[in-house]
Structure formats: structure tokens, C-alpha cells
Scaffold this motif. Structure first.
Motif, mmCIF file in Angstrom:
data_model
loop_
_atom_site.group_PDB
_atom_site.id
_atom_site.type_symbol
_atom_site.label_atom_id
_atom_site.label_comp_id
_atom_site.label_asym_id
_atom_site.label_seq_id
_atom_site.Cartn_x
_atom_site.Cartn_y
_atom_site.Cartn_z
ATOM 1 N N VAL A 123 0.856 -1.186 0.000
ATOM 2 C CA VAL A 123 0.000 0.000 0.000
ATOM 3 C C VAL A 123 0.891 1.234 0.000
ATOM 4 O O VAL A 123 1.749 1.397 0.874
ATOM 5 N N TYR A 124 0.671 2.081 -1.008
ATOM 6 C CA TYR A 124 1.460 3.289 -1.172
ATOM 7 C C TYR A 124 0.597 4.513 -0.883
ATOM 8 O O TYR A 124 -0.586 4.538 -1.211
ATOM 9 N N ALA A 125 1.205 5.535 -0.305
ATOM 10 C CA ALA A 125 0.539 6.818 -0.060
ATOM 11 C C ALA A 125 0.345 7.528 -1.405
ATOM 12 O O ALA A 125 0.927 7.125 -2.412
ATOM 13 N N PRO A 126 -0.454 8.591 -1.430
ATOM 14 C CA PRO A 126 -0.642 9.331 -2.683
ATOM 15 C C PRO A 126 0.658 9.827 -3.307
ATOM 16 O O PRO A 126 0.749 9.981 -4.516
ATOM 17 N N ASP A 127 1.698 10.045 -2.484
ATOM 18 C CA ASP A 127 2.994 10.489 -3.019
ATOM 19 C C ASP A 127 3.883 9.318 -3.449
ATOM 20 O O ASP A 127 5.057 9.478 -3.700
ATOM 21 N N LYS A 128 3.304 8.119 -3.515
ATOM 22 C CA LYS A 128 3.947 6.888 -3.998
ATOM 23 C C LYS A 128 5.010 6.343 -3.041
ATOM 24 O O LYS A 128 5.865 5.575 -3.444
ATOM 25 N N LYS A 129 4.930 6.709 -1.753
ATOM 26 C CA LYS A 129 5.835 6.144 -0.757
ATOM 27 C C LYS A 129 5.141 4.970 -0.076
ATOM 28 O O LYS A 129 3.975 5.060 0.300
ATOM 29 N N LEU A 130 5.866 3.872 0.090
ATOM 30 C CA LEU A 130 5.315 2.673 0.708
ATOM 31 C C LEU A 130 4.955 2.956 2.164
ATOM 32 O O LEU A 130 5.790 3.446 2.930
ATOM 33 N N ILE A 131 3.704 2.651 2.551
ATOM 34 C CA ILE A 131 3.287 2.896 3.928
ATOM 35 C C ILE A 131 2.889 1.618 4.665
ATOM 36 O O ILE A 131 2.900 1.594 5.882
ATOM 37 N N LEU A 132 2.545 0.548 3.935
ATOM 38 C CA LEU A 132 2.143 -0.694 4.592
ATOM 39 C C LEU A 132 2.353 -1.858 3.646
ATOM 40 O O LEU A 132 2.091 -1.754 2.450
ATOM 41 N N THR A 133 2.811 -2.970 4.217
ATOM 42 C CA THR A 133 2.936 -4.221 3.478
ATOM 43 C C THR A 133 2.152 -5.283 4.228
ATOM 44 O O THR A 133 2.300 -5.415 5.443
ATOM 45 N N ALA A 134 1.307 -6.008 3.506
ATOM 46 C CA ALA A 134 0.545 -7.108 4.089
ATOM 47 C C ALA A 134 0.976 -8.389 3.383
ATOM 48 O O ALA A 134 0.855 -8.495 2.162
ATOM 49 N N ASP A 135 1.500 -9.350 4.153
ATOM 50 C CA ASP A 135 1.945 -10.628 3.605
ATOM 51 C C ASP A 135 0.983 -11.721 4.044
ATOM 52 O O ASP A 135 0.790 -11.936 5.247
ATOM 53 N N TYR A 136 0.393 -12.423 3.069
ATOM 54 C CA TYR A 136 -0.528 -13.520 3.354
ATOM 55 C C TYR A 136 0.211 -14.834 3.159
ATOM 56 O O TYR A 136 0.785 -15.091 2.107
ATOM 57 N N ASP A 137 0.197 -15.668 4.199
ATOM 58 C CA ASP A 137 0.820 -16.991 4.153
ATOM 59 C C ASP A 137 -0.268 -18.023 3.931
ATOM 60 O O ASP A 137 -1.165 -18.187 4.762
ATOM 61 N N VAL A 138 -0.215 -18.730 2.804
ATOM 62 C CA VAL A 138 -1.252 -19.693 2.456
ATOM 63 C C VAL A 138 -1.276 -20.886 3.424
ATOM 64 O O VAL A 138 -2.338 -21.466 3.658
#
Length: 146
Positions: A123-138
Motif C-alpha cells: 500500500v502506497y501513499a498518494p505520493d507513492k511512498k510505501l506505507i504498509l505491506t501485508a503478507d498472506y501466508d497460504v
């Protein structure tokens, strides 16, 4: 923050979660290419940001398009790479408290369209800086946020 404002934000997050979870990407079936057609050109380094494709496969392209359309303005851009990485640029309309529920909703929709594999939502902010990463483990069916 008043109760009305808080209720409105929660309702907006719930509606988005509902839309992204219950709706499937229309037309996300496999695409076939006719014989004798030419593949589209490879994107070079000199291509502007807005010209990049939303996915590096027909299914990924369709899902990226669907995410932007279904978000009703909350997501301004999306891309899918390797059928297991989804990147989204949120609009300034998304309050900071709604970023994690939005990411969880995106993981659910992404998981349904690209099952049986580990997934990553960026998930990137409007200024294209990464603000959150969500990792799903199957294997564990758990989402880790960082």
C-alpha cells in the motif's frame, strides 16, 4: 472525533471491505492471443508512471483494473506482478486508521482471484511512498503487516 464522524469512517471501511470481498473481478478469465498477432511492446525505462500496465498477465491486468474501479476513488492506481504481488496507491480520501482494514480487504479479494499461493499487498501513499505491506501466508492463512 465525534461519534458521527467515527461511525461514517467505519461504515466507509465496511462498505469497501464488502465490495472488495464479495465482488469478483469481472472478465478476469484467461485471455487467448490469436495466431499471427504481435505481442505488445515491452515497457522501457523512459515510460512515464501513468503508462505502466496494471498487470504483467491478462488476468493480473484485469484484476488491477477492477481494484481501481471497485474502490470508488479510494485507490488511484493498482498493479499486479507475478500473480502474487498487488501494489495499490491510495487516495488522500483514505484516513490513516482505514489503511490496515483496506489492506486486509485487498488481501481477501486478491486471495480469491489468485488462490493457493503466498501473496503480498503493498500500500502506497498518494505520493507513492510505501506505507504498509501485508503478507498472506497460504499455509497458516494469516496476514502479517509491516
Amino acid at each position: 472525533m465525534s461519534l458521527l464522524q467515527q461511525s461514517r469512517k467505519i461504515l466507509a471501511a465496511c462498505v469497501l471491505i464488502l465490495v472488495l470481498t464479495l465482488t469478483t473481478a469481472c472478465g478476469a478469465g484467461t485471455a487467448t492471443q490469436a495466431k499471427g498477432t504481435v505481442n505488445p511492446p515491452v515497457v522501457g525505462r523512459d515510460v512515464a508512471y501513468g503508462q505502466l500496465e496494471r498487470g504483467n498477465s491478462p488476468t493480473a491486468q484485469s484484476f488491477g483494473d477492477w481494484v481501481v474501479q471497485a474502490s470508488k476513488g479510494l485507490i488511484t492506481d493498482a498493479y499486479v506482478r507475478d500473480n502474487n504481488k498487488l501494489g495499490v496507491v491510495i487516495s488522500s480520501k483514505v484516513p490513516p486508521n482505514d489503511v490496515r482494514p483496506l489492506a486486509k480487504s485487498l488481501v481477501e479479494g486478491f486471495r480469491r482471484n489468485f488462490p493457493n499461493q503466498d501473496l503480498k499487498v503493498l500500500v502506497y501513499a498518494p505520493d507513492k511512498k510505501l506505507i504498509l505491506t501485508a503478507d498472506y501466508d497460504v499455509q497458516t492463512k494469516q496476514v502479517q503487516y509491516s
